[in-house]
Design a protein around this motif. Structure first.
Motif, short mmCIF file in Angstrom:
data_model
loop_
_atom_site.label_atom_id
_atom_site.label_comp_id
_atom_site.label_asym_id
_atom_site.label_seq_id
_atom_site.Cartn_x
_atom_site.Cartn_y
_atom_site.Cartn_z
N LEU A 17 0.81 -1.47 0.30
CA LEU A 17 -0.13 0.08 0.12
C LEU A 17 1.09 0.83 0.16
CD1 LEU A 17 -3.39 -0.48 2.70
CD2 LEU A 17 -3.16 -0.73 0.01
N SER A 18 1.87 1.14 0.59
CA SER A 18 2.72 1.91 0.78
C SER A 18 3.43 2.30 -0.47
CB SER A 18 3.89 1.97 1.69
OG SER A 18 5.19 2.72 2.06
N VAL A 19 3.83 1.72 -1.81
CA VAL A 19 4.24 1.73 -2.49
C VAL A 19 2.77 2.21 -3.57
CG1 VAL A 19 4.54 1.10 -5.30
CG2 VAL A 19 5.94 -0.58 -3.22
N TRP A 20 1.73 1.95 -3.82
CA TRP A 20 0.71 3.11 -4.35
C TRP A 20 0.58 3.91 -4.11
CZ3 TRP A 20 -2.14 0.40 -8.20
CH2 TRP A 20 -3.23 1.23 -8.03
N SER A 21 0.14 4.30 -2.98
CA SER A 21 0.24 5.45 -2.44
C SER A 21 1.01 6.59 -2.76
CB SER A 21 0.07 5.40 -0.48
OG SER A 21 0.11 7.11 -0.09
N THR A 22 2.66 6.09 -2.53
CA THR A 22 4.11 6.71 -3.45
C THR A 22 3.39 7.03 -5.43
OG1 THR A 22 5.19 6.19 -1.88
CG2 THR A 22 6.47 7.05 -3.81
N TYR A 23 2.91 6.20 -5.19
CA TYR A 23 2.85 6.38 -6.69
C TYR A 23 2.00 7.44 -6.88
CZ TYR A 23 1.06 5.99 -11.72
OH TYR A 23 0.97 6.75 -12.66
N GLY A 24 0.66 7.23 -6.56
CA GLY A 24 -0.59 8.45 -6.32
C GLY A 24 0.19 10.15 -5.79
N GLN A 25 1.00 9.44 -4.80
CA GLN A 25 1.41 11.11 -4.15
C GLN A 25 1.79 11.60 -5.14
OE1 GLN A 25 2.76 11.22 -0.11
NE2 GLN A 25 1.81 9.38 -0.24
N ARG A 26 2.54 11.12 -5.99
CA ARG A 26 4.08 11.36 -6.97
C ARG A 26 3.40 11.88 -8.68
NH1 ARG A 26 9.08 10.92 -6.05
NH2 ARG A 26 8.99 11.26 -8.45
N ALA A 27 2.18 11.24 -8.51
CA ALA A 27 1.10 11.36 -9.87
C ALA A 27 0.68 12.87 -9.35
CB ALA A 27 -0.12 10.13 -10.09
N VAL A 28 0.39 13.13 -8.47
CA VAL A 28 -0.55 14.98 -8.42
C VAL A 28 0.63 15.74 -8.20
CG1 VAL A 28 -1.90 15.54 -6.78
CG2 VAL A 28 -2.41 13.42 -6.08
N TRP A 29 1.58 15.63 -8.00
CA TRP A 29 2.38 16.70 -8.01
C TRP A 29 3.18 16.40 -9.47
CZ3 TRP A 29 2.04 20.08 -4.40
CH2 TRP A 29 1.90 19.96 -3.13
N GLU A 30 3.20 15.38 -10.12
CA GLU A 30 3.59 15.45 -11.94
C GLU A 30 2.64 16.19 -12.07
OE1 GLU A 30 4.82 11.74 -12.27
OE2 GLU A 30 6.67 11.50 -11.18
N ARG A 31 1.10 16.72 -11.69
CA ARG A 31 -0.20 16.79 -12.14
C ARG A 31 0.22 18.54 -12.13
NH1 ARG A 31 -2.35 12.27 -11.34
NH2 ARG A 31 -3.86 13.14 -9.46
N VAL A 32 0.92 18.43 -10.54
CA VAL A 32 0.45 20.22 -10.56
C VAL A 32 1.78 20.92 -11.63
CG1 VAL A 32 1.77 21.53 -8.46
CG2 VAL A 32 0.16 19.96 -8.13
N ILE A 33 2.70 20.63 -11.82
CA ILE A 33 4.02 20.88 -12.67
C ILE A 33 2.86 20.93 -14.02
CG2 ILE A 33 5.57 20.69 -13.51
CD1 ILE A 33 6.83 18.75 -10.85
N ALA A 34 2.50 19.63 -14.49
CA ALA A 34 1.63 19.84 -16.20
C ALA A 34 0.88 21.13 -16.12
CB ALA A 34 1.35 18.60 -15.94
N GLN A 35 -0.15 21.24 -14.96
CA GLN A 35 -0.70 21.98 -15.56
C GLN A 35 -0.43 23.35 -14.55
OE1 GLN A 35 -4.60 20.51 -12.79
NE2 GLN A 35 -4.30 18.79 -14.41
N GLY A 36 0.49 23.91 -14.90
CA GLY A 36 0.96 25.27 -14.11
C GLY A 36 1.26 25.48 -13.01
N GLY A 37 1.26 24.87 -12.08
CA GLY A 37 1.14 24.80 -10.67
C GLY A 37 2.71 25.58 -10.03
N ASN A 38 2.42 25.31 -8.51
CA ASN A 38 4.11 26.07 -8.03
C ASN A 38 4.65 24.76 -7.92
OD1 ASN A 38 6.09 26.91 -6.78
ND2 ASN A 38 4.46 28.05 -5.35
#
Length: 138
Positions: A17-38
């Motif tokens: 579950l930690s691996v699954w959660s880490t992937y999900g967290q990384r995906a959120v932050w990568e979307r922040v970058i892709a969408q022009g966030g901070n």
């Protein structure tokens, strides 16, 4: 024997579950970058997280599901011993009463075949019949 030589238990649900959660967290932050966030905040958050690819997450997902499903049969037995009906067990699993019984029967047959020396066949089979009181104390 040093700590490095000590036998290691295989990964279990929390690790998967930690691996699954880490992937999900990384995906959120990568979307922040892709969408022009901070970008600075996102890169800081990403640098604090371990690497976890989509394939790592899928492998962890499969392993967690396999472990959970593999352990299901004995929890079904314990539910029966605690007085649960096959109908209630089926409802909990999203299957019919018959589906729950058939699944359980297949799993205990597999246990008897693969690990007969470690498997308490009498206990496992005692909960199959509706007419038999499942309130067995072991």
């Amino acid at each position: 024997m040093t700590e490095d030589d000590a036998p290691q238990m295989p990964p279990d649900i929390p690790e998967y579950l930690s691996v699954w959660s880490t992937y999900g967290q990384r995906a959120v932050w990568e979307r922040v970058i892709a969408q022009g966030g901070n970008k600075d905040v996102a890169l800081g958050a990403l640098s604090a997280l371990p690497e976890a690819s989509a394939l790592d997450a899928l492998k962890a997902n499969r392993a967690a599901v396999d472990l959970l499903v593999g352990r299901r049969w004995y929890v079904m037995r314990e539910a029966r011993e605690a007085g649960a009906t096959w109908e209630a067990i089926g409802d909990a699993l999203g299957v019919t009463k018959q589906g729950a019984q058939d699944y359980y029967r297949r799993k205990i047959e597999k246990q008897e075949m693969l690990v007969s020396d470690l498997h308490d066949a009498a206990r496992a089979r005692a909960v199959l019949d509706e007419g038999v009181s499942p309130n067995i104390v072991f």
